[in-house]
Design a protein around this motif. Structure first.
Motif, PDB file in Angstrom:
ATOM      1  N   SER A 195       0.841  -1.190   0.000  1.00 26.38           N
ATOM      2  CA  SER A 195       0.000   0.000   0.000  1.00 26.38           C
ATOM      3  C   SER A 195       0.881   1.247   0.000  1.00 26.38           C
ATOM      4  N   LEU A 196       0.301   2.333  -0.427  1.00 29.34           N
ATOM      5  CA  LEU A 196       0.986   3.617  -0.526  1.00 29.34           C
ATOM      6  C   LEU A 196       0.512   4.506   0.624  1.00 29.34           C
ATOM      7  N   VAL A 197       1.466   5.012   1.403  1.00 28.21           N
ATOM      8  CA  VAL A 197       1.170   5.922   2.510  1.00 28.21           C
ATOM      9  C   VAL A 197       1.722   7.303   2.134  1.00 28.21           C
ATOM     10  N   VAL A 198       0.847   8.309   2.163  1.00 32.28           N
ATOM     11  CA  VAL A 198       1.221   9.667   1.749  1.00 32.28           C
ATOM     12  C   VAL A 198       1.005  10.614   2.922  1.00 32.28           C
ATOM     13  N   TRP A 199       2.049  11.383   3.276  1.00 33.92           N
ATOM     14  CA  TRP A 199       1.931  12.408   4.313  1.00 33.92           C
ATOM     15  C   TRP A 199       1.509  13.710   3.649  1.00 33.92           C
ATOM     16  N   TRP A 200       0.313  14.178   3.990  1.00 33.13           N
ATOM     17  CA  TRP A 200      -0.224  15.368   3.326  1.00 33.13           C
ATOM     18  C   TRP A 200       0.242  16.629   4.046  1.00 33.13           C
ATOM     19  N   PRO A 201       0.640  17.655   3.296  1.00 29.63           N
ATOM     20  CA  PRO A 201       1.058  18.910   3.935  1.00 29.63           C
ATOM     21  C   PRO A 201      -0.136  19.607   4.578  1.00 29.63           C
ATOM     22  N   ASN A 202       0.146  20.558   5.457  1.00 30.74           N
ATOM     23  CA  ASN A 202      -0.942  21.265   6.115  1.00 30.74           C
ATOM     24  C   ASN A 202      -1.639  22.216   5.131  1.00 30.74           C
ATOM     25  N   SER A 203      -2.725  22.807   5.579  1.00 31.71           N
ATOM     26  CA  SER A 203      -3.542  23.652   4.698  1.00 31.71           C
ATOM     27  C   SER A 203      -2.755  24.832   4.156  1.00 31.71           C
ATOM     28  N   HIS A 204      -1.884  25.414   4.994  1.00 34.48           N
ATOM     29  CA  HIS A 204      -1.106  26.578   4.558  1.00 34.48           C
ATOM     30  C   HIS A 204      -0.176  26.206   3.413  1.00 34.48           C
ATOM     31  N   ASP A 205       0.558  25.105   3.558  1.00 31.77           N
ATOM     32  CA  ASP A 205       1.495  24.692   2.510  1.00 31.77           C
ATOM     33  C   ASP A 205       0.755  24.314   1.227  1.00 31.77           C
ATOM     34  N   GLN A 206      -0.379  23.661   1.356  1.00 32.08           N
ATOM     35  CA  GLN A 206      -1.129  23.286   0.162  1.00 32.08           C
ATOM     36  C   GLN A 206      -1.683  24.514  -0.542  1.00 32.08           C
TER      37      GLN A 206
END
Length: 411
Positions: A7-18
């Motif tokens: 499986s692929l695990v992705v760490w999502w950036p916070n709202s500000h960075d996105q």
């Protein structure tokens, strides 16, 4: 998704960075790892559209985007509990209850459970970006939902955050951008209790804090006693039906489910064969029954074609015969009167009729003395109902009752 499937695990950036990446027109770069049954296979940092698209994906939102609380849930279940949870956590939040996804997790003791809150707008942005990148998103989770597998307090770094998890307490997220703040928060969280870390994370923490006093209660371990990242796919912050509303397709069937499907198809085939055999047996029994009916009908009505239901035809023949017999019985004949007298005197004692005579249209029947007055009156009433005139007299030396029957009313 099977536990043995990669499986692929992705760490999502916070709202500000996105939001900054979107405003600058840059492709979002994310940290990722590919995990198998034995743990991490490989990882790194890549643009979102360059990630593997043939693996089930779990998106881990930043800990700063998830509020983790200790709450006492109401005594509700099912949809009623889900509808009530946003209002249970409302006193701890600034936004409206309808703006959040709220989920319950493991027990903290004393009737309290861990509640995780994430904004609907942030989840929608994550799901939309994953769909545009062609990823097979199956869950939106957070690393703060990992649980210690022992009674130890576990510390580990995730990006620029230091995470602390305890068996029966809320997890803590300590920012590392300001060393002085990190040192103060770490002293408050640890207190006089110990914890465990990986050697590399301990060295990084020591470099940030610049003091060894805080680290004396932290032991290094070769492997963290912590639930695996792969298990976070079962700790989704968003219910599957909510993900489907956002356009996420249902997870593909795992090998185990496919095996169950194959077994079900096999059972279905066996069932169809069994039903066909039962149908063949029923048709054979029906054919034998129809043959028996035809034979019995031929015996009852020879030389009569069976053009309708055989039972109806036989019943019609019985009615025809009955009406013919009734027509042959003249209402003024002695035999007809004897029949009617026998019916009217059905309550008379056995062998109570001593003599009978028919003369000048009158049938006279002499009975024994054991025919009671009530029997006599009842017989007269029954014969009258049949259109016959009847009366009782006394005759003979023994003065026995005599019933005289004739057609019509007595003169």
């Amino acid at each position: 998704m099977s536990n043995k499937q990669a499986s692929l695990v992705v760490w999502w950036p916070n709202s500000h960075d996105q939001a900054r990446a979107d405003s600058e027109g840059r492709v979002l770069r994310v940290r990722f790892e590919v995990h198998g049954a034995g743990g991490k296979l490989h990882g790194g940092e890549e643009p979102l559209n360059q990630l593997p698209k043939d693996l089930p994906c779990v998106a881990l939102v930043a800990p700063s985007e998830v509020t983790v609380l200790s709450v006492t849930p109401p005594k509700l279940t099912g949809q009623k509990l889900q509808d009530a949870l946003p209002f249970v956590v409302e006193p701890f939040l600034l936004n409206d209850p309808e703006d959040n996804h709220v989920s319950l997790w493991h027990s903290l003791g004393d009737g309290q459970r861990l509640a995780a809150v994430v904004g609907r707008a942030h989840v929608r942005a994550v799901v939309t970006a994953c769909r545009q990148a062609g990823l097979q998103l199956q869950a939106v989770s957070c690393e703060t939902l990992r649980q210690p597998s022992s009674q130890d307090r576990v510390l580990w770094f995730s990006g620029n955050d230091l995470l602390v998890a305890e068996p029966a307490a809320q997890p803590a997220v300590l920012p590392t951008t300001t060393p002085a703040v990190l040192t103060a928060l770490l002293q408050r969280v640890l207190g006089n209790q110990s914890g465990v870390m990986l050697a590399a994370d301990r060295a990084r923490l020591e470099g940030l804090t610049g003091t060894a006093d805080i680290l004396q209660s932290i032991e290094t371990v070769p492997r963290l006693p912590l639930s695996s990242l792969n298990q976070l796919r079962d700790c989704s912050l968003v219910r599957p039906e909510e993900l489907r509303r956002l356009g996420v397709r249902a997870p593909a069937a795992s090998r185990g489910k496919r095996s169950l499907l194959v077994a079900f198809i096999g059972l279905l085939a066996v069932g169809v064969v069994g039903l066909n055999m039962l149908a063949f047996k029923a048709r054979s029994q029906n054919a034998r029954l129809e043959q028996t009916i035809a034979e019995r009908y031929a015996q009852a009505l020879p030389d009569t074609p069976m053009v309708a239901d055989p039972l109806l035809l036989i019943e019609r023949e019985k009615r025809t015969l009955s009406s013919g017999l009734a027509g042959n019985n003249s209402s003024g004949s002695a035999s007809h009167w004897l029949h009617e007298v026998g019916v009217a005197m059905q309550d008379a004692p056995f062998n109570s009729l001593n003599d009978l005579a028919f003369s000048k249209g009158t049938l006279s029947l002499r009975f024994g003395a054991n025919v009671t007055q009530a029997m006599q009156e009842g017989a007269v009433q029954r014969l009258k109902a049949r259109g016959l005139s009847a009366q009782w007299t006394k005759a003979g030396p023994d003065n026995q009752p005599v019933l005289q029957v004739k057609q019509g009313d007595p003169s």
